[in-house]
Design a protein around this motif. Structure first.
Motif, PDB file in Angstrom:
ATOM      1  N   ARG A 101      -6.772   8.670  10.377  1.00 11.97           N
ATOM      2  CA  ARG A 101      -5.870   9.614  11.112  1.00 11.97           C
ATOM      3  C   ARG A 101      -4.587   9.133  10.670  1.00 11.97           C
ATOM      4  O   ARG A 101      -4.045   8.218  10.668  1.00 11.97           O
ATOM      5  CB  ARG A 101      -6.164   9.483  12.728  1.00 11.97           C
ATOM      6  N   SER A 102      -3.736  10.179  10.499  1.00  9.96           N
ATOM      7  CA  SER A 102      -2.346  10.060   9.883  1.00  9.96           C
ATOM      8  C   SER A 102      -1.559   9.361  10.986  1.00  9.96           C
ATOM      9  O   SER A 102      -1.537   9.736  12.146  1.00  9.96           O
ATOM     10  CB  SER A 102      -1.668  11.422   9.903  1.00  9.96           C
ATOM     11  N   HIS A 103      -0.685   8.296  10.571  1.00 11.57           N
ATOM     12  CA  HIS A 103       0.144   7.559  11.435  1.00 11.57           C
ATOM     13  C   HIS A 103       1.366   8.713  11.945  1.00 11.57           C
ATOM     14  O   HIS A 103       2.270   8.275  12.734  1.00 11.57           O
ATOM     15  CB  HIS A 103       0.941   6.310  10.706  1.00 11.57           C
ATOM     16  N   VAL A 104       1.342   9.720  11.202  1.00  9.71           N
ATOM     17  CA  VAL A 104       2.806  10.715  11.312  1.00  9.71           C
ATOM     18  C   VAL A 104       2.169  11.748  12.713  1.00  9.71           C
ATOM     19  O   VAL A 104       2.911  11.760  13.758  1.00  9.71           O
ATOM     20  CB  VAL A 104       3.010  11.622  10.296  1.00  9.71           C
ATOM     21  N   ASP A 105       0.953  12.284  12.640  1.00  3.54           N
ATOM     22  CA  ASP A 105       0.723  13.414  13.676  1.00  3.54           C
ATOM     23  C   ASP A 105      -0.713  13.158  14.186  1.00  3.54           C
ATOM     24  O   ASP A 105      -1.511  13.912  14.994  1.00  3.54           O
ATOM     25  CB  ASP A 105       0.900  14.723  13.279  1.00  3.54           C
ATOM     26  N   GLY A 106      -1.461  12.182  13.772  1.00  2.00           N
ATOM     27  CA  GLY A 106      -2.731  11.911  14.153  1.00  2.00           C
ATOM     28  C   GLY A 106      -4.097  12.747  13.669  1.00  2.00           C
ATOM     29  O   GLY A 106      -4.971  12.755  13.941  1.00  2.00           O
ATOM     30  N   SER A 107      -3.504  13.698  12.657  1.00  2.32           N
ATOM     31  CA  SER A 107      -4.374  14.758  11.863  1.00  2.32           C
ATOM     32  C   SER A 107      -5.216  13.798  10.957  1.00  2.32           C
ATOM     33  O   SER A 107      -5.031  12.594  10.710  1.00  2.32           O
ATOM     34  CB  SER A 107      -3.634  15.810  11.307  1.00  2.32           C
ATOM     35  N   PHE A 117      -3.463   1.204  -0.532  1.00  4.45           N
ATOM     36  CA  PHE A 117      -2.643   0.234   0.404  1.00  4.45           C
ATOM     37  C   PHE A 117      -2.050   0.842   1.724  1.00  4.45           C
ATOM     38  O   PHE A 117      -2.395   0.034   2.614  1.00  4.45           O
ATOM     39  CB  PHE A 117      -1.436  -0.637  -0.408  1.00  4.45           C
ATOM     40  N   GLN A 118      -1.608   1.870   1.718  1.00  4.00           N
ATOM     41  CA  GLN A 118      -0.818   2.573   2.822  1.00  4.00           C
ATOM     42  C   GLN A 118      -1.912   2.956   3.951  1.00  4.00           C
ATOM     43  O   GLN A 118      -1.914   2.626   4.971  1.00  4.00           O
ATOM     44  CB  GLN A 118      -0.056   3.512   2.525  1.00  4.00           C
ATOM     45  N   VAL A 119      -3.162   3.242   3.281  1.00 11.44           N
ATOM     46  CA  VAL A 119      -4.174   3.857   4.425  1.00 11.44           C
ATOM     47  C   VAL A 119      -4.648   2.256   5.201  1.00 11.44           C
ATOM     48  O   VAL A 119      -4.888   2.513   6.364  1.00 11.44           O
ATOM     49  CB  VAL A 119      -5.459   4.158   3.492  1.00 11.44           C
ATOM     50  N   MET A 120      -4.611   1.356   4.184  1.00 16.68           N
ATOM     51  CA  MET A 120      -4.951  -0.211   5.054  1.00 16.68           C
ATOM     52  C   MET A 120      -3.953  -0.551   5.849  1.00 16.68           C
ATOM     53  O   MET A 120      -4.271  -1.164   7.060  1.00 16.68           O
ATOM     54  CB  MET A 120      -5.408  -0.905   3.865  1.00 16.68           C
ATOM     55  N   SER A 121      -2.899  -0.369   5.661  1.00 12.62           N
ATOM     56  CA  SER A 121      -1.759  -0.961   6.367  1.00 12.62           C
ATOM     57  C   SER A 121      -1.089  -0.162   7.429  1.00 12.62           C
ATOM     58  O   SER A 121      -0.606  -0.345   8.522  1.00 12.62           O
ATOM     59  CB  SER A 121      -0.400  -1.590   5.709  1.00 12.62           C
ATOM     60  N   LEU A 122      -1.151   1.392   7.169  1.00  3.95           N
ATOM     61  CA  LEU A 122      -0.393   2.107   8.364  1.00  3.95           C
ATOM     62  C   LEU A 122      -1.315   3.092   9.003  1.00  3.95           C
ATOM     63  O   LEU A 122      -1.109   3.324  10.295  1.00  3.95           O
ATOM     64  CB  LEU A 122       0.404   2.890   7.557  1.00  3.95           C
ATOM     65  N   ALA A 123      -2.274   3.439   8.274  1.00  8.54           N
ATOM     66  CA  ALA A 123      -3.193   4.781   9.060  1.00  8.54           C
ATOM     67  C   ALA A 123      -4.124   4.006  10.197  1.00  8.54           C
ATOM     68  O   ALA A 123      -4.249   2.823  10.574  1.00  8.54           O
ATOM     69  CB  ALA A 123      -4.284   5.024   8.208  1.00  8.54           C
ATOM     70  N   GLU A 124      -4.214   4.875  11.367  1.00  9.31           N
ATOM     71  CA  GLU A 124      -5.148   4.441  12.360  1.00  9.31           C
ATOM     72  C   GLU A 124      -6.523   5.093  12.310  1.00  9.31           C
ATOM     73  O   GLU A 124      -6.903   5.997  11.648  1.00  9.31           O
ATOM     74  CB  GLU A 124      -4.386   5.357  13.570  1.00  9.31           C
ATOM     75  N   LEU A 125      -7.250   4.330  12.972  1.00 10.14           N
ATOM     76  CA  LEU A 125      -8.934   4.495  12.960  1.00 10.14           C
ATOM     77  C   LEU A 125      -9.452   4.834  11.811  1.00 10.14           C
ATOM     78  O   LEU A 125      -9.781   6.000  11.577  1.00 10.14           O
ATOM     79  CB  LEU A 125      -8.941   5.861  14.023  1.00 10.14           C
ATOM     80  N   ARG A 126      -9.275   4.106  10.729  1.00 11.65           N
ATOM     81  CA  ARG A 126      -9.607   4.368   9.348  1.00 11.65           C
ATOM     82  C   ARG A 126     -11.166   3.980   9.108  1.00 11.65           C
ATOM     83  O   ARG A 126     -11.761   2.961   9.903  1.00 11.65           O
ATOM     84  CB  ARG A 126      -8.860   3.564   8.400  1.00 11.65           C
ATOM     85  N   LYS A 127     -11.847   4.599   8.220  1.00 14.17           N
ATOM     86  CA  LYS A 127     -13.317   4.330   8.256  1.00 14.17           C
ATOM     87  C   LYS A 127     -13.369   4.152   6.712  1.00 14.17           C
ATOM     88  O   LYS A 127     -13.277   5.391   5.898  1.00 14.17           O
ATOM     89  CB  LYS A 127     -14.289   5.247   9.007  1.00 14.17           C
ATOM     90  N   LEU A 128     -14.222   3.024   6.171  1.00 20.49           N
ATOM     91  CA  LEU A 128     -14.115   2.792   4.987  1.00 20.49           C
ATOM     92  C   LEU A 128     -15.791   2.878   4.522  1.00 20.49           C
ATOM     93  O   LEU A 128     -16.579   2.609   5.392  1.00 20.49           O
ATOM     94  CB  LEU A 128     -13.961   1.646   4.405  1.00 20.49           C
ATOM     95  N   THR A 129     -16.219   3.876   3.286  1.00 20.33           N
ATOM     96  CA  THR A 129     -17.423   4.069   3.033  1.00 20.33           C
ATOM     97  C   THR A 129     -17.478   4.028   1.520  1.00 20.33           C
ATOM     98  O   THR A 129     -16.279   3.739   0.902  1.00 20.33           O
ATOM     99  CB  THR A 129     -17.971   5.397   3.164  1.00 20.33           C
TER     100      THR A 129
END
Length: 376
Positions: free
Chosen positions: A116-122, A97-109
């Motif tokens: 990419r982490s919302h904390v530091d972009g890693s 759920f957090q990946v869907m709502s918080l993460a940036e530039l996510r890619k689902l397969t």
């Protein structure tokens, strides 16, 4: 103490249920409300204070903990219970759920999600297998399957496709979880607001086999009426002899309505988040402590409440420390809110055991309908 995970149903009243989940770290009385300890802390609360409110179990967030301080680090330091000084059971969500709502530039397969982490972009990858590994490193007692949670509204095709992906991930989660006596893995039913999809999801989960079952994909913007509509039938698709967990719910009347429809466990950030923003939940509804009407009010938030905020402080004081931006404001209001939520759960457990849930519910709604006490 038990060495195994188990669930005993002690009484039912209509669809409402009360029982006990047993774990090696202690018993969880159901219906249970789980305060949310996102980053290994229930914000503004000491662990012993959370326990004093009556909480039997906390929730931790896989996504937040994997990013900071890291699951491997927590494992090296003795696991999440020791790390955060909480000896009772912990449930961890899967991170989906957090990946869907918080993460940036996510890619689902099919494999999982890269983001990419919302904390530091890693950059990180979360798969069913990695989610199980992280939750094992954390040492949580109840582990959630890795799933995808689509935001509603969505087309039925999109919901169906997402649900079937989640069911494939549920099988992979089960396989990766392995044999862990004393720990439980819960499957998550998806399917939006469509009964046929909910039933298909439940059948898929039951054929895999889990220690408990969650109802996911609600409290994501569909509104209470639609949520209750799903809860009128969805719990009935799940095994009667296993705990049922409604994820991310909710307001006091959401919780009461969910228990009425057969739900055993819930979690929500609301009592703690509201406490930090000056909102108190009381038996007579919501109180906004920042309002000027409280500035000279020597009365407690709720005269019938035994929490420290109500026992020792006036509305005037709570108003003052909120206005002044003092840390104690969030501490006292969060304690009050969590205490009130646990009081609701205890009231429902007793009422179901006595076969008096309908009367308890009627009084709950009638008291709330009165609204807050009159200003002085």
């Amino acid at each position: 103490m038990t060495e195994r995970f188990g669930f005993q149903l002690n009484a039912t009243d209509g669809a409402a249920r009360t029982g006990v989940i047993s774990t090696p770290r202690g018993e969880i009385r159901t219906p249970a409300f789980m305060p949310v300890g996102t980053a290994a802390t229930v914000k503004a609360m000491m662990p012993e204070s959370v326990a004093a409110t009556g909480a039997d179990i906390l929730l931790g967030n896989t996504y937040h903990l994997m990013l900071r301080p890291g699951a491997e680090r927590i494992a090296r330091l003795g696991g999440l219970h020791k790390f955060m000084n909480w000896s009772k059971p912990i449930l961890t969500d899967s991170g989906g759920f957090q990946v869907m709502s918080l993460a940036e530039l996510r890619k689902l397969t099919e494999e999982g999600v890269t983001f990419r982490s919302h904390v530091d972009g890693s950059k990180h990858e979360l798969t069913p297998e990695r989610s199980m590994e992280i939750q094992r490193l954390l040492g949580s007692d109840i582990v959630m399957c890795f799933d995808e949670c689509p935001a509603l509204p969505a087309t039925e095709e999109a919901v169906a496709e997402s649900m079937r992906l989640s069911m494939r991930w549920a099988q992979r989660s089960r396989d990766a979880f392995g044999d862990r006596p004393g720990h439980a893995l819960f499957g998550i039913m998806q399917g939006g607001v469509t009964p046929e999809l909910r039933e298909e999801s439940a059948e898929a989960l039951k054929s895999i086999g889990f220690e408990g079952y969650a109802i996911g994909g609600l409290a994501v913007g569909e509104g209470q009426e639609a949520m209750f509509g799903v809860l009128d039938y969805a719990p009935g698709f799940l095994p009667e002899d296993k705990p049922r967990y409604l994820m991310g719910v909710g307001k006091p009347d959401d919780i009461v309505g969910a228990v009425k429809r057969g739900v055993d466990m819930m979690d929500c950030v609301l009592p703690s988040r509201s406490g930090r923003t000056g909102q108190a939940w009381t038996r007579r509804g919501q109180v906004n402590i920042k309002n000027a009407r409280h500035a000279d009010d020597p009365r407690p938030l709720d005269a019938a409440c035994t929490c420290p905020a109500c026992a020792n402080y006036s509305r005037a004081y709570l108003h003052h420390v909120f206005r002044a931006g003092e840390m104690i404001s969030g501490m006292l209001l969060t304690w009050h809110n969590l205490h009130y939520y646990q009081e609701i759960m205890a009231g429902m457990r007793a009422a179901i055991a006595e076969g008096a849930f309908a009367a308890w519910e009627a009084e709950f709604h009638a008291t709330r309908a009165q609204g807050d006490i009159e200003p002085l």
